[in-house]
Design a protein around this motif. Structure first.
Motif, mmCIF file in Angstrom:
data_model
loop_
_atom_site.group_PDB
_atom_site.id
_atom_site.type_symbol
_atom_site.label_atom_id
_atom_site.label_comp_id
_atom_site.label_asym_id
_atom_site.label_seq_id
_atom_site.Cartn_x
_atom_site.Cartn_y
_atom_site.Cartn_z
ATOM 1 N N LEU A 93 0.862 -1.227 -0.123
ATOM 2 C CA LEU A 93 -0.111 0.054 -0.003
ATOM 3 C C LEU A 93 0.855 1.215 -0.002
ATOM 4 O O LEU A 93 1.645 1.443 0.917
ATOM 5 C CB LEU A 93 -0.991 -0.037 1.240
ATOM 6 N N VAL A 94 0.838 2.090 -0.972
ATOM 7 C CA VAL A 94 1.685 3.335 -1.101
ATOM 8 C C VAL A 94 0.836 4.441 -0.846
ATOM 9 O O VAL A 94 -0.196 4.792 -1.536
ATOM 10 C CB VAL A 94 2.195 3.323 -2.606
ATOM 11 N N VAL A 95 1.351 5.355 0.256
ATOM 12 C CA VAL A 95 0.595 6.485 0.666
ATOM 13 C C VAL A 95 1.423 7.688 0.732
ATOM 14 O O VAL A 95 2.671 7.444 0.995
ATOM 15 C CB VAL A 95 -0.006 6.268 2.011
ATOM 16 N N SER A 96 0.747 8.761 0.438
ATOM 17 C CA SER A 96 1.608 10.028 0.302
ATOM 18 C C SER A 96 0.838 10.979 1.289
ATOM 19 O O SER A 96 -0.320 11.035 1.131
ATOM 20 C CB SER A 96 1.631 10.565 -1.250
ATOM 21 N N VAL A 97 1.658 11.782 1.958
ATOM 22 C CA VAL A 97 1.055 12.639 2.972
ATOM 23 C C VAL A 97 1.808 14.070 2.838
ATOM 24 O O VAL A 97 2.975 14.067 2.686
ATOM 25 C CB VAL A 97 1.190 11.990 4.373
ATOM 26 N N GLN A 98 0.798 15.129 2.617
ATOM 27 C CA GLN A 98 1.433 16.370 2.843
ATOM 28 C C GLN A 98 2.125 16.662 4.181
ATOM 29 O O GLN A 98 1.517 16.543 5.087
ATOM 30 C CB GLN A 98 0.334 17.425 2.432
ATOM 31 N N VAL A 141 1.382 5.551 -8.829
ATOM 32 C CA VAL A 141 2.073 4.703 -7.939
ATOM 33 C C VAL A 141 1.364 5.018 -6.570
ATOM 34 O O VAL A 141 1.533 4.148 -5.685
ATOM 35 C CB VAL A 141 3.744 5.138 -7.658
ATOM 36 N N LEU A 142 0.544 6.053 -6.539
ATOM 37 C CA LEU A 142 -0.095 6.072 -5.195
ATOM 38 C C LEU A 142 -1.483 5.449 -4.952
ATOM 39 O O LEU A 142 -2.199 5.442 -6.017
ATOM 40 C CB LEU A 142 -0.396 7.602 -4.982
ATOM 41 N N ASP A 143 -1.801 4.991 -3.821
ATOM 42 C CA ASP A 143 -2.928 4.543 -3.523
ATOM 43 C C ASP A 143 -3.924 5.236 -2.683
ATOM 44 O O ASP A 143 -4.977 5.322 -2.938
ATOM 45 C CB ASP A 143 -2.783 3.106 -2.734
ATOM 46 N N LEU A 144 -3.359 6.175 -2.045
ATOM 47 C CA LEU A 144 -3.963 7.211 -1.018
ATOM 48 C C LEU A 144 -2.949 8.252 -0.704
ATOM 49 O O LEU A 144 -1.881 8.109 -0.472
ATOM 50 C CB LEU A 144 -4.486 6.618 0.198
ATOM 51 N N ALA A 145 -3.497 9.540 -0.942
ATOM 52 C CA ALA A 145 -2.950 10.717 -0.637
ATOM 53 C C ALA A 145 -3.798 11.310 0.365
ATOM 54 O O ALA A 145 -4.906 11.596 0.421
ATOM 55 C CB ALA A 145 -2.825 11.596 -1.996
ATOM 56 N N LEU A 146 -2.816 11.814 1.584
ATOM 57 C CA LEU A 146 -3.395 12.846 2.563
ATOM 58 C C LEU A 146 -2.793 14.050 2.733
ATOM 59 O O LEU A 146 -1.767 14.184 2.503
ATOM 60 C CB LEU A 146 -2.994 12.050 4.010
ATOM 61 N N MET A 147 -3.743 15.091 2.373
ATOM 62 C CA MET A 147 -3.354 16.418 2.088
ATOM 63 C C MET A 147 -4.340 17.429 2.617
ATOM 64 O O MET A 147 -5.594 17.131 2.939
ATOM 65 C CB MET A 147 -3.097 16.640 0.626
ATOM 66 N N ALA A 148 -3.708 18.888 2.487
ATOM 67 C CA ALA A 148 -4.895 19.838 2.715
ATOM 68 C C ALA A 148 -5.544 20.107 1.450
ATOM 69 O O ALA A 148 -5.200 20.058 0.390
ATOM 70 C CB ALA A 148 -4.074 21.231 3.251
ATOM 71 N N ALA A 149 -6.854 20.427 1.816
ATOM 72 C CA ALA A 149 -7.936 20.826 0.552
ATOM 73 C C ALA A 149 -7.226 22.138 0.066
ATOM 74 O O ALA A 149 -6.461 23.022 0.533
ATOM 75 C CB ALA A 149 -9.334 21.167 0.960
ATOM 76 N N CYS A 150 -7.464 22.254 -1.519
ATOM 77 C CA CYS A 150 -6.716 23.511 -2.230
ATOM 78 C C CYS A 150 -7.747 23.780 -3.300
ATOM 79 O O CYS A 150 -8.697 23.003 -3.541
ATOM 80 C CB CYS A 150 -5.446 23.071 -2.774
ATOM 81 N N GLU A 151 -7.403 24.502 -4.376
ATOM 82 C CA GLU A 151 -8.568 24.853 -5.225
ATOM 83 C C GLU A 151 -8.500 23.962 -6.335
ATOM 84 O O GLU A 151 -9.534 23.850 -6.821
ATOM 85 C CB GLU A 151 -7.832 26.314 -5.890
ATOM 86 N N GLN A 262 -6.982 24.213 8.394
ATOM 87 C CA GLN A 262 -7.064 24.125 6.905
ATOM 88 C C GLN A 262 -7.932 22.251 7.033
ATOM 89 O O GLN A 262 -7.710 21.657 7.711
ATOM 90 C CB GLN A 262 -5.654 23.796 6.245
ATOM 91 N N PRO A 263 -8.885 22.279 5.992
ATOM 92 C CA PRO A 263 -9.395 20.859 5.825
ATOM 93 C C PRO A 263 -8.487 19.915 5.514
ATOM 94 O O PRO A 263 -7.535 20.252 4.655
ATOM 95 C CB PRO A 263 -10.595 21.138 4.838
ATOM 96 N N VAL A 264 -8.387 18.834 6.070
ATOM 97 C CA VAL A 264 -7.652 17.577 5.698
ATOM 98 C C VAL A 264 -8.431 16.792 4.752
ATOM 99 O O VAL A 264 -9.493 16.308 5.142
ATOM 100 C CB VAL A 264 -7.023 17.093 6.737
ATOM 101 N N ILE A 265 -7.975 16.426 3.688
ATOM 102 C CA ILE A 265 -8.698 15.273 2.619
ATOM 103 C C ILE A 265 -8.163 14.111 2.305
ATOM 104 O O ILE A 265 -6.718 14.148 2.452
ATOM 105 C CB ILE A 265 -9.152 16.158 1.390
#
Length: 300
Positions: A93-98, A141-151, A262-265
């Motif tokens: 499982l490949v995850v990326s987080v801001q 390559v990403l399965d899930l990204a955790l990040m702040a909401a943006c435009e 900031q909203p997290v998505i």
């Protein structure tokens, strides 16, 4: 060409030599050499160049390896999905987080996921900007990204909660006597900031400009934990998401006024599999910033 050849080429690129790649792959060195030579013959190009520091990908090799990584990742996901059952989930499982977001929630969720599926391997990339997250997403390559909401937040993003930002000050700072600190009262403070292309530095700069003059920069760092520790030692104040405060520094944290959040998505890949779906549900159960969360930071 075969997936095994792709995996061997990727291992050589990462390890820098055939010998080191063979050790990582747990195969004989001649086998790796033969597979790389066969791959280069079939492609009609040289994938690697020999340098004093070891083997490095050529220009064509780098382009090929980018696509090979996508193919290998897709194959791993396909195997994991095919072998997933009611009581077993295997694969990667490949995850990326801001950077700075979900610092406490993500490890807790991943721990619960691993306890449920002990054969699942998790790889996490911590990236400083939304642009980097998007680049990894485009590579497939990403399965899930955790990040702040943006435009550019996609319509299918999942809102998990809101990260409230807090200020961190040195022990003994007079402003720590207040339960909440007004940003305008920090005018003239020196600040520990982040790399210029980091989303967190954009938040800090915007907030301070909206509440007074621009910040006086004491230092720039690339990690939230470093920023907090340097602020604790008196180098300057810093502003970070509440969940990014390392254990042991909670007493130096105060929420700010006006509040900053900031909203997290979470963004899942298309045709999401059972592993990333399970992780999403675990993240939903975590506590995100709010009055209770902020209070827990200062509870011994």
């Amino acid at each position: 060409m075969s997936l095994r050849q792709y995996e061997y080429a990727l291992a050589v690129a990462e390890a820098g030599s055939v010998t080191a790649a063979a050790e990582v792959l747990h195969v004989a060195q001649p086998s790796v050499s033969q597979q790389i030579r066969a791959l280069e013959r079939e492609l009609g190009v040289r994938l690697f160049a020999r340098t004093p520091g070891g083997l490095v990908p050529t220009v064509v090799g780098r382009a090929f390896l980018r696509e090979a990584e996508v193919a290998v990742s897709a194959a791993r996901r396909a195997r994991a999905t095919a072998r997933a059952g009611a009581d077993e989930l295997v694969g990667e499982l490949v995850v990326s987080v801001q950077m700075g977001f979900g610092t406490r929630q993500l490890p807790a969720a991943l721990g619960a996921l691993r306890r449920r599926f002990p054969r699942l391997e998790v790889t996490v990339f911590e990236e400083p900007s939304s642009a980097e997250l998007e680049r990894l997403g485009r590579r497939g390559v990403l399965d899930l990204a955790l990040m702040a909401a943006c435009e550019q937040t996609p319509d299918d993003a999942h809102h998990l909660g809101d990260e409230e930002f807090v200020v961190v000050l040195a022990a003994g700072h007079p402003r720590l006597a207040a339960e909440r600190i007004e940003l305008r009262d920090l005018a003239g403070e020196a600040w520990v900031r982040f790399d210029r292309d980091c989303a967190l530095d954009g938040v800090l700069l915007s907030v301070l400009r909206d509440n007074g003059p621009g910040p006086v920069t004491a230092a720039r760092v690339s990690q939230t934990a470093t920023a907090v520790r340097w602020a604790a030692h008196g180098l300057g104040a810093t502003l970070v998401p509440a969940s990014a405060v390392p254990l042991g520094h909670e007493h130096l944290v105060r929420p700010v006024f006006p509040p900053v959040s900031q909203p997290v998505i979470a963004v899942l890949r298309q045709a999401a599999g059972p592993a990333e779906t399970a992780l999403l549900e675990l993240l939903r159960k975590e506590t995100w910033s709010g009055p209770d969360f902020l209070s827990s930071l200062r509870t011994p």
